[in-house]
Design a protein around this motif. Sequence first.
Motif, short mmCIF file in Angstrom:
data_model
loop_
_atom_site.label_atom_id
_atom_site.label_comp_id
_atom_site.label_asym_id
_atom_site.label_seq_id
_atom_site.Cartn_x
_atom_site.Cartn_y
_atom_site.Cartn_z
N GLN A 1 0.83 -1.21 0.00
CA GLN A 1 0.00 0.00 0.00
C GLN A 1 0.86 1.26 0.00
OE1 GLN A 1 -3.88 0.21 2.22
NE2 GLN A 1 -2.64 1.37 3.64
N ASP A 2 1.98 1.20 0.72
CA ASP A 2 2.89 2.35 0.80
C ASP A 2 3.73 2.53 -0.46
OD1 ASP A 2 2.01 2.68 3.39
OD2 ASP A 2 3.79 1.80 4.32
N GLY A 3 3.74 1.52 -1.34
CA GLY A 3 4.61 1.57 -2.52
C GLY A 3 6.02 1.09 -2.26
N VAL A 4 6.29 0.57 -1.07
CA VAL A 4 7.62 0.06 -0.75
C VAL A 4 7.86 -1.28 -1.44
CG1 VAL A 4 9.12 -0.74 1.14
CG2 VAL A 4 7.67 1.28 1.45
N LEU A 5 6.82 -2.10 -1.54
CA LEU A 5 6.89 -3.39 -2.22
C LEU A 5 5.94 -3.38 -3.41
CD1 LEU A 5 6.89 -5.91 0.78
CD2 LEU A 5 8.86 -5.15 -0.57
N ASP A 6 6.33 -4.12 -4.45
CA ASP A 6 5.52 -4.27 -5.66
C ASP A 6 5.29 -5.76 -5.88
OD1 ASP A 6 4.54 -4.51 -8.25
OD2 ASP A 6 5.96 -3.10 -9.13
N LEU A 7 4.04 -6.18 -5.87
CA LEU A 7 3.72 -7.60 -5.99
C LEU A 7 4.23 -8.20 -7.29
CD1 LEU A 7 0.10 -7.59 -4.56
CD2 LEU A 7 2.11 -8.61 -3.48
N ASP A 8 4.35 -7.42 -8.33
CA ASP A 8 4.76 -7.95 -9.62
C ASP A 8 6.25 -7.76 -9.90
OD1 ASP A 8 2.22 -8.98 -10.43
OD2 ASP A 8 1.57 -6.90 -10.65
N GLN A 9 6.96 -7.32 -8.89
CA GLN A 9 8.42 -7.23 -8.99
C GLN A 9 9.02 -8.59 -8.67
OE1 GLN A 9 11.38 -6.27 -10.18
NE2 GLN A 9 10.82 -4.14 -9.62
N ARG A 10 10.14 -8.90 -9.33
CA ARG A 10 10.85 -10.14 -9.02
C ARG A 10 11.38 -10.11 -7.59
NH1 ARG A 10 14.52 -10.79 -14.52
NH2 ARG A 10 12.79 -11.21 -15.96
N VAL A 11 11.30 -11.25 -6.91
CA VAL A 11 11.86 -11.37 -5.57
C VAL A 11 13.34 -11.00 -5.59
CG1 VAL A 11 12.38 -12.99 -3.69
CG2 VAL A 11 10.15 -13.09 -4.85
N GLU B 1 19.19 -21.30 -9.29
CA GLU B 1 18.44 -22.56 -9.37
C GLU B 1 17.05 -22.39 -9.96
OE1 GLU B 1 19.67 -25.39 -8.93
OE2 GLU B 1 21.46 -25.10 -7.71
N GLY B 2 16.93 -21.49 -10.97
CA GLY B 2 15.67 -21.34 -11.66
C GLY B 2 14.65 -20.44 -10.98
N LYS B 3 15.08 -19.67 -9.97
CA LYS B 3 14.15 -18.80 -9.24
C LYS B 3 14.22 -17.34 -9.66
CE LYS B 3 15.51 -19.68 -4.97
NZ LYS B 3 16.77 -20.40 -5.21
N GLN B 4 15.01 -17.05 -10.69
CA GLN B 4 15.28 -15.65 -11.01
C GLN B 4 14.04 -14.87 -11.46
OE1 GLN B 4 16.71 -18.28 -12.50
NE2 GLN B 4 16.08 -18.25 -14.66
N ASP B 5 13.03 -15.55 -11.97
CA ASP B 5 11.84 -14.85 -12.45
C ASP B 5 10.64 -14.93 -11.50
OD1 ASP B 5 13.07 -14.00 -14.83
OD2 ASP B 5 12.64 -15.92 -15.81
N VAL B 6 10.82 -15.52 -10.32
CA VAL B 6 9.72 -15.61 -9.36
C VAL B 6 9.36 -14.22 -8.87
CG1 VAL B 6 9.02 -16.50 -7.09
CG2 VAL B 6 10.39 -17.93 -8.63
N THR B 7 8.08 -13.87 -8.98
CA THR B 7 7.62 -12.57 -8.49
C THR B 7 7.18 -12.69 -7.04
OG1 THR B 7 5.32 -12.92 -9.14
CG2 THR B 7 6.81 -11.94 -10.79
N LEU B 8 7.07 -11.55 -6.40
CA LEU B 8 6.58 -11.54 -5.03
C LEU B 8 5.15 -12.06 -4.99
CD1 LEU B 8 7.00 -10.80 -2.06
CD2 LEU B 8 6.30 -8.45 -2.62
N ARG B 9 4.35 -11.77 -6.00
CA ARG B 9 2.98 -12.27 -6.06
C ARG B 9 2.96 -13.79 -6.08
NH1 ARG B 9 -1.63 -9.65 -7.70
NH2 ARG B 9 -0.41 -7.92 -8.55
N ASP B 10 3.79 -14.40 -6.94
CA ASP B 10 3.85 -15.87 -7.00
C ASP B 10 4.33 -16.47 -5.69
OD1 ASP B 10 2.82 -16.46 -9.49
OD2 ASP B 10 4.75 -16.39 -10.50
N LEU B 11 5.32 -15.84 -5.09
CA LEU B 11 5.84 -16.35 -3.82
C LEU B 11 4.73 -16.38 -2.76
CD1 LEU B 11 8.44 -17.13 -2.15
CD2 LEU B 11 8.53 -14.71 -1.50
#
Length: 376
Positions: free
Chosen positions: A72-82, A92-102
């Motif tokens: 809500q504050d804009g500090v985190l973006d759900l569609d940004q990569r972790v 190990e294949g995790k480079q494209d995992v988004t915060l939303r998917d996590l």
Amino acid sequence: MANIKGTVRPGFEQVRDEFAAVADGSAQLAAYHRGEQVVDLWTGEDIDGDSLIGAYSASKGAAHLTVALLVQDGVLDLDQRVSHYWPEFAVEGKQDVTLRDLLAHRAGLVGSDEGFSRAELADDRIVAERLARQRPFWRPGTAFGYHALVIGALSGEVVLRATGRTLQENFADRISKPYTVDFHLGLPAELEPRFVATQPMVLTPERQLPLPAANSLQGIAFNRQHPAGPEVWELPNLPEVRRLGSASFGGVASARGLARMYAAAISPLDGESPMLKPEIAAEFAQIHSIGRDVVLGEQKAFGIGFHATGERYPELGQGSFGHSGAGGQQAFADPRNGIAYGYTRRRIPFPAAAAPENESLIRALYSALRAVESRP
């Protein structure tokens, strides 16, 4: 019939009656309607309304309300990569995992190959460091499965990298202290006298739980493969778990705290505006994963970090969200009806999950609400 203590608002007496009929040992029940407490009950000689009990996975609700505030504050973006926040994660294949998917339990990172000792599992930083190196157990995004013991460590590491402060510190400063929420991710030593240990479930020859194979997906997710791993039911009883407040399972709360936390999230409370904007609450409640959970082997529905609670309890309005716990806990917010609910009990139910009495208690609560709202 149980001896019930506490109070209910006029019109909610049937909730007290149902609690007396179905309570299984020592338990607490609290509920709010549009920011006003309407139920505050407990039963049992060994607890009162102020007693603190291990929250188990209801801790994930506290953790992900904190994440929701940072989105809500804009500090985190759900569609940004972790890996944008946590560069060591991008292996190990995790480079494209988004915060939303996590947060929707889609990352395939339910545990580590070697498992965790008792001390390691209690420490979210150790868990996160180990999982940053771990190869996912399914291709991220292709399936979902409950990250039961680790999701709070994973989301907590993202919070730490983005804010410079732990998830537990953010929760205390943004939620627990300002809203006077009796929920603790890291129990202060001075509150230890209020803690009441959880009791194990009652097992008989007819009531036995089949244990997953140690190296099965479910075994890894529940840390069965480590010879020094603790039993899930005993986790909040361990002093190091309470002290560190693992965001997956280490919280300590009263039913009052559970209900008040969700009330603050969706309703004006004590003159303060709701914690979450309606659009943020709706996004986190929206179903992101539904179908067969590949860890539990059951039908499940997850929002972002939360259970889609209305999928289980048909009385709830669309967009309800919360999280249950293995100790029998249930806690949720129902924005459409303005309800916040918290339940905890001392003895683990069989099987370990949201206790079955929640179903009739929730029915009684909503029946009372309909009756109250229909009065001229």
